[in-house]
Each structure stands twice: as structure tokens, then as C-alpha cells.
Design a protein around this motif. Structure first.
Motif, short mmCIF file in Angstrom:
data_model
loop_
_atom_site.label_atom_id
_atom_site.label_comp_id
_atom_site.label_asym_id
_atom_site.label_seq_id
_atom_site.Cartn_x
_atom_site.Cartn_y
_atom_site.Cartn_z
N LYS A 1 0.83 -1.21 0.00
CA LYS A 1 0.00 0.00 0.00
C LYS A 1 0.86 1.26 0.00
N LEU B 1 1.09 4.14 -2.92
CA LEU B 1 0.87 5.55 -2.62
C LEU B 1 2.09 6.39 -3.00
N ILE C 1 2.90 11.26 3.21
CA ILE C 1 1.94 10.21 2.83
C ILE C 1 1.23 9.70 4.08
N ASP D 1 -1.24 12.27 5.47
CA ASP D 1 -2.46 12.30 4.67
C ASP D 1 -3.35 11.09 4.95
N GLN D 2 -2.75 9.91 5.08
CA GLN D 2 -3.53 8.71 5.35
C GLN D 2 -4.19 8.77 6.73
#
Length: 68
Positions: A34, A38, A50, A53-54
Motif C-alpha cells: 500500500k 501511494l 503520505i 495524509d492517510q
């Protein structure tokens, strides 16, 4: 669910990393897949960006987690 063939040496490294990260071998591989997807989709973003943001998408309030 499907089966993914991975090199034996890579599998061993995933197994070791999974014990450090307190994840199953499958969960560790899924996490790396994952994050890799991304990262490829967002080449200008750092790992930290990243993850931030997740966490935001998952509505995680980091202030509550870290006590801030």
C-alpha cells in the motif's frame, strides 16, 4: 484474496520486519504494498507526508494519540 509469489529472501526479510512492527507477515507485506503504491502515485511526497495524509483520511486525531 489471492496468492502472491515472493522471493524466499524477501519473504524472510518481511518475516523479520513483521516481528519488529508487531504485524503478521501478510499484514506487513500488505502495508508495504500500500505504501509503495501511494509513493508511486505521489512521487513528490515524502513518507511522512503520505502517512500524515492517510491518518487525516482515516480521521485520526494525532494530538490525542501523542498527547498534544
Amino acid at each position: 484474496m489471492g496468492i502472491v509469489k515472493i522471493d524466499d529472501e524477501l519473504h524472510g526479510e518481511i518475516r523479520k520486519a513483521s516481528s519488529v512492527m508487531v504485524r503478521s507477515i501478510n499484514a506487513q507485506a500488505e502495508y508495504w504494498i500500500k505504501i509503495g503504491m501511494l509513493a508511486e502515485a505521489n512521487p513528490s511526497m515524502s513518507f511522512s507526508e503520505i502517512m500524515r495524509d492517510q491518518m487525516k483520511l482515516a480521521e485520526v486525531d494525532l494530538r490525542k494519540v501523542v498527547g498534544g
